[in-house]
Write a protein that holds these residues in place. Structure first.
Motif, short mmCIF file in Angstrom:
data_model
loop_
_atom_site.label_atom_id
_atom_site.label_comp_id
_atom_site.label_asym_id
_atom_site.label_seq_id
_atom_site.Cartn_x
_atom_site.Cartn_y
_atom_site.Cartn_z
N ALA A 7 0.80 -1.19 -0.01
CA ALA A 7 -0.10 0.04 0.15
C ALA A 7 0.97 1.21 0.25
N THR A 8 1.58 1.58 -1.16
CA THR A 8 2.12 2.78 -1.52
C THR A 8 2.03 3.27 -2.90
N ASN A 9 2.21 4.55 -3.07
CA ASN A 9 2.38 5.15 -4.37
C ASN A 9 3.96 6.11 -4.32
N ASN A 10 4.55 5.67 -3.30
CA ASN A 10 5.70 6.44 -3.15
C ASN A 10 6.76 5.60 -3.81
N ALA A 11 7.40 6.32 -5.03
CA ALA A 11 8.37 5.27 -5.80
C ALA A 11 9.55 4.95 -4.92
N SER A 34 -5.57 3.44 -7.90
CA SER A 34 -4.81 5.04 -8.00
C SER A 34 -5.16 5.84 -6.82
N GLU A 35 -6.06 5.78 -6.05
CA GLU A 35 -6.56 6.38 -4.83
C GLU A 35 -5.40 6.40 -3.83
N GLN A 36 -5.38 7.22 -2.98
CA GLN A 36 -4.68 7.30 -1.77
C GLN A 36 -5.56 7.36 -0.50
N ALA A 37 -5.01 6.46 0.47
CA ALA A 37 -5.95 6.50 1.67
C ALA A 37 -5.70 7.82 2.33
N GLU A 38 -6.76 8.14 3.13
CA GLU A 38 -6.48 9.64 3.76
C GLU A 38 -5.69 9.13 5.26
N GLU A 39 -4.60 9.82 5.29
CA GLU A 39 -3.67 9.67 6.58
C GLU A 39 -4.14 10.59 7.67
N THR A 40 -5.40 10.31 8.55
CA THR A 40 -5.93 11.10 9.48
C THR A 40 -5.34 10.57 10.80
N LEU A 42 -2.82 9.95 14.12
CA LEU A 42 -2.04 10.84 14.94
C LEU A 42 -0.60 10.19 15.33
N SER A 43 -0.26 8.99 14.58
CA SER A 43 0.71 8.23 14.90
C SER A 43 0.95 7.49 13.63
N PHE A 44 2.45 7.30 13.56
CA PHE A 44 2.79 6.42 12.49
C PHE A 44 2.00 5.06 12.21
N ILE A 45 1.72 4.29 13.60
CA ILE A 45 0.92 3.06 13.62
C ILE A 45 -0.41 3.54 12.90
N GLU A 46 -1.29 4.18 13.45
CA GLU A 46 -2.63 4.80 12.80
C GLU A 46 -2.59 4.89 11.32
N ASN A 47 -1.51 5.71 10.79
CA ASN A 47 -1.58 5.82 9.54
C ASN A 47 -1.18 4.78 8.61
N ALA A 48 -0.39 3.84 9.30
CA ALA A 48 0.00 2.41 8.39
C ALA A 48 -1.27 1.77 8.31
N LEU A 49 -1.83 1.62 9.62
CA LEU A 49 -3.13 0.62 9.52
C LEU A 49 -4.22 1.38 8.52
N LEU A 50 -4.32 2.80 8.51
CA LEU A 50 -5.47 3.25 7.60
C LEU A 50 -4.87 2.85 6.30
N LYS A 51 -3.90 2.84 5.89
CA LYS A 51 -3.47 2.64 4.48
C LYS A 51 -3.48 1.15 4.34
N ALA A 52 -3.04 0.29 4.84
CA ALA A 52 -3.33 -1.10 4.82
C ALA A 52 -4.67 -1.44 4.53
N ARG A 53 -5.75 -1.05 5.55
CA ARG A 53 -7.13 -1.49 5.54
C ARG A 53 -7.68 -1.02 4.17
N PHE A 54 -7.06 0.43 3.82
CA PHE A 54 -7.60 0.82 2.64
C PHE A 54 -7.35 0.10 1.14
N ALA A 55 -6.01 -0.53 1.16
CA ALA A 55 -5.69 -1.41 0.28
C ALA A 55 -6.35 -2.69 0.08
N ALA A 56 -6.44 -3.31 1.34
CA ALA A 56 -7.12 -4.62 1.34
C ALA A 56 -8.58 -4.48 1.10
N GLN A 57 -9.31 -3.45 1.41
CA GLN A 57 -10.58 -3.18 0.96
C GLN A 57 -10.67 -2.83 -0.53
N LYS A 58 -10.02 -2.24 -1.08
CA LYS A 58 -9.90 -1.89 -2.55
C LYS A 58 -9.65 -3.13 -3.29
#
Length: 193
Positions: A7-11, A34-40, A42-58
């Motif tokens: 779950a990244t678009n960062n080259a 192509s969409e990006q998860a919203e990084e809302t 307040l910690s590195f763990i929370e943002n990583a989890l948001l991105k992983a869940r978003f990619a798994a859902q998509k």
């Protein structure tokens, strides 16, 4: 083995993480959406989890995501979770780097400690109640001018005293063994085993 979505678009991150998974079927999220998860978070763990869940859902596939950044002691941990957008939402790596150099301009050499931090998360599906989390921290100091042209992000000003060079000057293979991202991945892989 089932496909894992990265779950990244960062080259830069993508290149590093694919190198860390040479024997796995790991595909970047750009292969699926192509969409990006919203990084809302307040910690590195929370943002990583948001991105992983978003990619798994998509994708309907297990997903791995990381959130990482640089924390500077003299700046009370800044830029932290805002490392990628420190100089603004659409800022380049170079703009972020120079904003940090500007913020550190008057900080003495003996107070320029910094660390890269990484939280890496693996979810089996979007609603996984027991995500796996690996953490890594890479200690260094901030240079006053960029050195080297490897890596990405703040690597040119992240000095590694044990190696006598910046993270942008270190061999990529060595970096993939000792970096914050490598440490987080090793912690994650140990749990997967």
């Amino acid at each position: 083995m089932q496909t894992l979505v990265l779950a990244t678009n960062n080259a830069g991150k993508l290149q590093e993480l694919l190198a860390l998974f040479p024997d796995k079927d790991v595909r970047p999220q750009s292969d699926f959406f192509s969409e990006q998860a919203e990084e809302t978070g307040l910690s590195f763990i929370e943002n990583a989890l948001l991105k992983a869940r978003f990619a798994a859902q998509k994708t309907g596939l297990p997903a791995i995501a990381d959130d990482s950044g640089i924390e500077v002691s003299a700046l009370n941990g800044e830029p932290g979770i805002y490392s990628a957008r420190y100089a603004g939402v659409d800022a380049s790596d170079t703009q972020n780097l120079y904003k940090l150099l500007e913020a550190m301009h008057e900080v003495p050499d003996d107070q320029r400690q910094a660390s890269y931090y990484c939280a890496m998360v693996c979810v089996r599906h979007a609603n996984d109640p027991t995500p796996l989390i690996g953490l890594g921290r890479w200690q260094g100091e901030l240079l006053r001018q960029p050195k080297g042209d490897g890596g990405f992000g703040y690597d040119p000003i992240f000095y590694l005293p044990d190696y006598g060079c910046s993270a942008a000057e270190i061999d990529a293979q060595l970096k993939n063994q000792i970096s914050h991202r490598a440490q987080a991945l090793q912690a994650l892989v140990a749990q997967l085993a």
